[in-house]
Design a protein around this motif. Structure first.
Motif, PDB file in Angstrom:
ATOM      1  N   ARG A 171       0.847  -1.188   0.000  1.00 51.33           N
ATOM      2  CA  ARG A 171       0.000   0.000   0.000  1.00 51.33           C
ATOM      3  C   ARG A 171       0.882   1.239   0.000  1.00 51.33           C
ATOM      4  O   ARG A 171       1.913   1.264   0.675  1.00 51.33           O
ATOM      5  N   ALA A 395     -14.375  -5.621  -7.657  1.00 53.07           N
ATOM      6  CA  ALA A 395     -13.399  -4.563  -7.387  1.00 53.07           C
ATOM      7  C   ALA A 395     -13.983  -3.183  -7.640  1.00 53.07           C
ATOM      8  O   ALA A 395     -13.656  -2.217  -6.939  1.00 53.07           O
ATOM      9  N   THR A 396     -14.862  -3.078  -8.637  1.00 57.15           N
ATOM     10  CA  THR A 396     -15.439  -1.766  -8.956  1.00 57.15           C
ATOM     11  C   THR A 396     -16.313  -1.237  -7.830  1.00 57.15           C
ATOM     12  O   THR A 396     -16.496  -0.026  -7.695  1.00 57.15           O
ATOM     13  N   VAL A 398     -15.619  -1.231  -4.749  1.00 57.83           N
ATOM     14  CA  VAL A 398     -14.805  -0.560  -3.736  1.00 57.83           C
ATOM     15  C   VAL A 398     -14.799   0.942  -3.982  1.00 57.83           C
ATOM     16  O   VAL A 398     -15.001   1.747  -3.062  1.00 57.83           O
ATOM     17  N   ASP A 399     -14.577   1.338  -5.235  1.00 59.66           N
ATOM     18  CA  ASP A 399     -14.589   2.767  -5.550  1.00 59.66           C
ATOM     19  C   ASP A 399     -15.985   3.356  -5.416  1.00 59.66           C
ATOM     20  O   ASP A 399     -16.136   4.546  -5.112  1.00 59.66           O
ATOM     21  N   ARG A 407      -9.096   2.266  -4.045  1.00 61.11           N
ATOM     22  CA  ARG A 407      -8.625   0.891  -4.255  1.00 61.11           C
ATOM     23  C   ARG A 407      -7.167   0.882  -4.697  1.00 61.11           C
ATOM     24  O   ARG A 407      -6.409  -0.029  -4.334  1.00 61.11           O
ATOM     25  N   ALA A 411      -6.988  -0.330  -0.633  1.00 59.52           N
ATOM     26  CA  ALA A 411      -8.249  -0.706   0.020  1.00 59.52           C
ATOM     27  C   ALA A 411      -8.984  -1.750  -0.819  1.00 59.52           C
ATOM     28  O   ALA A 411     -10.004  -1.465  -1.447  1.00 59.52           O
ATOM     29  N   ASN A 412      -8.493  -2.962  -0.814  1.00 62.28           N
ATOM     30  CA  ASN A 412      -9.071  -4.039  -1.617  1.00 62.28           C
ATOM     31  C   ASN A 412     -10.132  -4.790  -0.812  1.00 62.28           C
ATOM     32  O   ASN A 412      -9.914  -5.916  -0.347  1.00 62.28           O
ATOM     33  N   HIS A 414     -12.749  -6.133  -1.848  1.00 66.86           N
ATOM     34  CA  HIS A 414     -13.238  -7.324  -2.549  1.00 66.86           C
ATOM     35  C   HIS A 414     -12.347  -8.538  -2.287  1.00 66.86           C
ATOM     36  O   HIS A 414     -12.718  -9.656  -2.651  1.00 66.86           O
ATOM     37  N   GLU A 415     -11.189  -8.337  -1.649  1.00 67.14           N
ATOM     38  CA  GLU A 415     -10.291  -9.443  -1.335  1.00 67.14           C
ATOM     39  C   GLU A 415     -10.340  -9.846   0.136  1.00 67.14           C
ATOM     40  O   GLU A 415      -9.557 -10.690   0.568  1.00 67.14           O
ATOM     41  N   TRP A 425     -12.810  -1.851   5.299  1.00 67.49           N
ATOM     42  CA  TRP A 425     -12.017  -0.665   4.955  1.00 67.49           C
ATOM     43  C   TRP A 425     -12.903   0.545   5.189  1.00 67.49           C
ATOM     44  O   TRP A 425     -14.038   0.593   4.690  1.00 67.49           O
TER      45      TRP A 425
END
Length: 475
Positions: A171, A395-396, A398-399, A407, A411-412, A414-415, A425
């Motif tokens: 990060r 992943a989209t 997250v934003d 992301r 700040a992932n 989705h993982e 997060w």
């Protein structure tokens, strides 16, 4: 055959050479001292240990070997009895080992292969490796960027940096203009479930700093309920209820005293909020007219209280004698998106927008939970000042929840593992960097204790069957 060129100082007259010699000696001495200071700055523990080793060696190799054996046995016993203390006090030694054997030897090569170096007029410029700090779960590497570089260039290569240095993830954080910190993560400090703290009648609760869990750095995870609106997003089983009940658990002393008033809407028929109805001043168990009317009543109260404060005060406080009101909405989408009646849906959206946009100053807060963060589901996400993203599908998303570019800074959401519900997060307005944290986990038995605590009753609390983290019955 050409004559070899002589060094320039041989062409100087004799008197100039006599003046230049001491100057050169001073320059060499200063250079050597700078190297020693630099070595002591980056490897203080190693330098001190080396000096002590030289002193002990003068006593003889047997003394040195015996001392090393005693120190090794002491460190092993310390680690066995107090792991946290051992990790904290041996951080400097671990830092120097990681710097000397992982980062310093391959820094130049990694910078070249990741295209983070710069070239101008045939000269190569490399980012400078500054101080490092190694905790048991991550390494913090400070970097001085090359002139003209942007943090976004490092964020785009974060995955490559993580693999190059053997980390799970990398990060990128901006410290100040031109300086970055790379957080190279090796383990998950939030892997264990966090039990709720003990309830205390005289506990002091600050609505601006309500502790509901712990961040990955070991600090308390605090929410700003007074002056903030909160949106919690996560798929099924991500742990939204952990955040919900952790907030209510922290507010229990104020709910009992009447300083905080809860208003709740649970479209699932009370499967969540119905576990402790004694906590709520008003409660609706559907997404129909009763729930919408409840929202509209709260919106009217917001306007009325703001009218009373006009010309008197600009901000709610306990001195007003009126309770802080927290609106809790579980499954927000059922109320403002999935409701088949268009008029009810529009009324609910209008009331919620009024509460979230105007309720901060007069002492009204919102805690809303939802699974789908799309704009057509929650069209007014920007009105929530604090947004928490638990485990997400894509992943989209997250934003969508935390904001554009978050992301890329690590700040992932989705993982997040399905075995760590309650990990999220968190992004607050006004802060660039998101925070990774985990909420306390109140069990069914804890909720029974919470009901009796708020109601002021006492009863024998029988423990419910234990449940594993994934929700299955424990053996």
């Amino acid at each position: 055959m050409s004559r070899p060129r002589l060094p320039w100082w041989t062409l100087l007259p004799g008197k100039a050479k006599l003046v230049l010699a001491p100057v050169a000696a001073v320059v060499v001495v200063v250079w050597l001292l700078a190297k020693v200071v630099r070595l002591a700055w980056y490897y203080p523990t190693s330098v001190i240990a080396g000096l002590m080793g030289v002193g002990v060696y003068r006593l003889g190799p047997w003394w040195l070997g015996g001392l090393a054996l005693v120190v090794a046995a002491g460190l092993a016993a310390w680690c066995w009895r107090d792991v946290d203390g051992f990790r904290r006090w041996t951080r400097w030694g671990r830092t120097e080992v990681r710097r000397a054997f992982v980062y310093a030897p391959q820094w130049r090569t990694v910078m070249r292969l990741t295209s983070l170096d710069g070239k101008a007029r045939g000269r190569e410029y490399l980012p400078k490796l500054r101080r490092t700090r190694s905790d048991w779960w991550r390494d913090v590497v400070r970097v001085r960027m090359v002139k003209g570089q942007a943090p976004e260039q490092w964020e785009a290569r974060a995955s490559g940096l993580a693999h190059a240095f053997g980390a799970l993830s990398c990060r990128v954080r901006v410290l100040r203009p031109g300086s970055l910190a790379l957080d190279l993560v090796h383990a998950d400090p939030l892997a264990r479930v966090l039990p709720v703290p003990k309830l205390a009648e005289e506990a002091a609760v600050d609505l601006r700093r309500v502790t509901i869990g712990r961040t990955e750095t070991g600090k308390p995870w605090r929410l700003r309920l007074l002056g903030g609106q909160h949106l919690v997003v996560g798929v099924q089983g991500a742990g939204k209820s952990s955040i919900l009940w952790a907030v209510l658990w922290a507010l229990a002393p104020l709910i009992r005293s009447g300083a905080v008033r809860l208003v709740g809407i649970d479209p699932k028929g009370g499967m969540e909020l119905g576990q402790a109805p004694e906590l709520f001043h008003r409660l609706a168990y559907d997404n129909g007219p009763a729930a919408v009317e409840l929202l509209e009543q709260v919106a009217v109260e917001v306007r009325e209280r703001a009218g009373r404060y006009r010309g008197v005060r600009r901000w709610w406080s306990h001195a007003t004698g009126e309770p802080f009101t927290l609106l809790v909405v579980d499954e927000l989408a059922d109320l403002i998106a999935y409701q088949p009646d268009r008029k009810l849906r529009e009324r609910a959206q209008t009331a919620l927008q009024t509460i979230t946009s105007q309720g901060r100053a007069p002492g009204f807060g919102v805690l809303a939970l939802v699974q789908d963060p799309r704009k057509e589901i929650v069209p007014f996400r920007n009105l929530f000042t604090t947004r928490a993203a638990l485990r997400l599908d894509e992943a989209t998303q997250v934003d969508m929840v935390l904001g554009d570019g978050v992301r890329a800074r690590g700040a992932n959401a989705h993982e997040i593992s399905e075995h760590t519900p309650g990990v999220a997060w968190v992004k607050e307005d006004g802060r660039r960097e998101p925070v990774r944290a985990r909420a306390f986990y109140p069990t069914d038995t804890d909720l029974v204790e919470l009901r009796h605590f708020v109601a002021g009753t006492s009863a024998a609390i029988m423990p419910f069957p234990g449940r594993a983290v994934d929700g299955s019955e424990a053996a």
